[in-house]
Design a protein around this motif. Sequence first.
Motif, PDB file in Angstrom:
ATOM      1  N   LEU A   1     -10.684  -5.597  -5.453  1.00 15.50           N
ATOM      2  CA  LEU A   1      -9.784  -4.814  -4.604  1.00 15.50           C
ATOM      3  C   LEU A   1      -8.560  -4.296  -5.342  1.00 15.50           C
ATOM      4  CD1 LEU A   1      -9.660  -6.622  -1.142  1.00 15.50           C
ATOM      5  CD2 LEU A   1     -11.015  -4.667  -1.846  1.00 15.50           C
ATOM      6  N   GLU A   2      -8.080  -5.046  -6.312  1.00 12.18           N
ATOM      7  CA  GLU A   2      -6.902  -4.606  -7.057  1.00 12.18           C
ATOM      8  C   GLU A   2      -7.171  -3.293  -7.795  1.00 12.18           C
ATOM      9  OE1 GLU A   2      -8.125  -7.734  -7.063  1.00 12.18           O
ATOM     10  OE2 GLU A   2      -6.520  -9.200  -7.329  1.00 12.18           O
TER      11      GLU A   2
ATOM     12  N   TRP B   1      -7.637  -0.378  -5.027  1.00 13.54           N
ATOM     13  CA  TRP B   1      -6.354   0.071  -4.480  1.00 13.54           C
ATOM     14  C   TRP B   1      -5.304   0.095  -5.587  1.00 13.54           C
ATOM     15  CZ3 TRP B   1      -6.284   2.156   0.188  1.00 13.54           C
ATOM     16  CH2 TRP B   1      -7.314   1.831   1.070  1.00 13.54           C
ATOM     17  N   LYS B   2      -5.620   0.725  -6.707  1.00 16.33           N
ATOM     18  CA  LYS B   2      -4.716   0.718  -7.856  1.00 16.33           C
ATOM     19  C   LYS B   2      -3.435   1.511  -7.615  1.00 16.33           C
ATOM     20  CE  LYS B   2      -7.391   4.304 -10.126  1.00 16.33           C
ATOM     21  NZ  LYS B   2      -8.384   4.521 -11.148  1.00 16.33           N
ATOM     22  N   SER B   3      -3.398   2.345  -6.578  1.00 15.19           N
ATOM     23  CA  SER B   3      -2.174   3.089  -6.278  1.00 15.19           C
ATOM     24  C   SER B   3      -1.135   2.203  -5.584  1.00 15.19           C
ATOM     25  CB  SER B   3      -2.480   4.302  -5.398  1.00 15.19           C
ATOM     26  OG  SER B   3      -2.951   3.887  -4.128  1.00 15.19           O
ATOM     27  N   ALA B   4      -1.539   1.017  -5.152  1.00  8.12           N
ATOM     28  CA  ALA B   4      -0.627   0.097  -4.470  1.00  8.12           C
ATOM     29  C   ALA B   4       0.315  -0.565  -5.482  1.00  8.12           C
ATOM     30  CB  ALA B   4      -1.422  -0.973  -3.732  1.00  8.12           C
TER      31      ALA B   4
ATOM     32  N   MET C   1       0.825  -1.200   0.000  1.00 10.63           N
ATOM     33  CA  MET C   1       0.000   0.000   0.000  1.00 10.63           C
ATOM     34  C   MET C   1       0.865   1.257   0.000  1.00 10.63           C
ATOM     35  SD  MET C   1      -2.502  -1.858  -0.130  1.00 10.63           S
ATOM     36  CE  MET C   1      -3.942  -0.868  -0.128  1.00 10.63           C
ATOM     37  N   ASP C   2       0.413   2.249  -0.729  1.00 11.23           N
ATOM     38  CA  ASP C   2       1.074   3.543  -0.796  1.00 11.23           C
ATOM     39  C   ASP C   2       0.749   4.313   0.474  1.00 11.23           C
ATOM     40  OD1 ASP C   2       2.360   5.830  -1.720  1.00 11.23           O
ATOM     41  OD2 ASP C   2       0.682   6.456  -2.985  1.00 11.23           O
TER      42      ASP C   2
ATOM     43  N   ALA D   1      -4.188   4.236   3.415  1.00 10.33           N
ATOM     44  CA  ALA D   1      -4.493   2.847   3.740  1.00 10.33           C
ATOM     45  C   ALA D   1      -4.229   2.601   5.223  1.00 10.33           C
ATOM     46  CB  ALA D   1      -3.659   1.901   2.894  1.00 10.33           C
TER      47      ALA D   1
ATOM     48  N   SER E   1      -1.890   6.998   0.291  1.00  5.86           N
ATOM     49  CA  SER E   1      -3.256   6.614  -0.071  1.00  5.86           C
ATOM     50  C   SER E   1      -4.203   6.577   1.117  1.00  5.86           C
ATOM     51  CB  SER E   1      -3.256   5.243  -0.756  1.00  5.86           C
ATOM     52  OG  SER E   1      -2.956   4.234   0.186  1.00  5.86           O
TER      53      SER E   1
END
Length: 185
Positions: A103-104, A107-110, A29-30, A35, A33
């Motif tokens: 989920l992918e 959370w595309k910034s991950a 995780m970024d 998270a 973001s």
Amino acid sequence: MSLQTRQQVSRAVKAVESKKADDVVILEMDQASGAFTDYFIVCSGTNPRQIQAIGDEVEKELAENGQHPTSVEGYKQAEWVLLDYVDFVVHIFSERARKFYDLERLWKSASRLTPADLTKKRAAKVPVAKVGMKQTAGVVRKPARKKARSSAPARTARGGKKAGTRPSSRKSKSSRKPKSKKKSW
């Protein structure tokens, strides 16, 4: 995101793979973001028994090293089992639920990692520059400009100045085009 956390994530991934989970994805995780954790492990099972077996294996593998989940959700329904280990979360989905929640994409910034990436030494990250209230990695952005107000005073219909008013961009009612009326037959 300590080395110990990365090792625990690696153990969890090995446990997931030992129970033949489908499409295993590790998301780092970024920090920007917002998270609530450092890593997500996302995988799928083909039926409720396999989904529960994957969850059991992850718990067993990590319990050997004294690591227990703070929360377990969805175990009985076995559509989406969530094992929360604070620094990382294991998501075990049915195929249908995984497509639905995606989920992918959420959370595309991950960053996507492979199990081999977890054992490598981490490269130094680009320093984060603070600009106003926003943070950006390596890029400095200028804050947006406010629109300038006209300093010219508003005028009345006869050309005189109105006291304490601002110019208006709206047209007066008399200068508007009349709306055409549609004929109904």
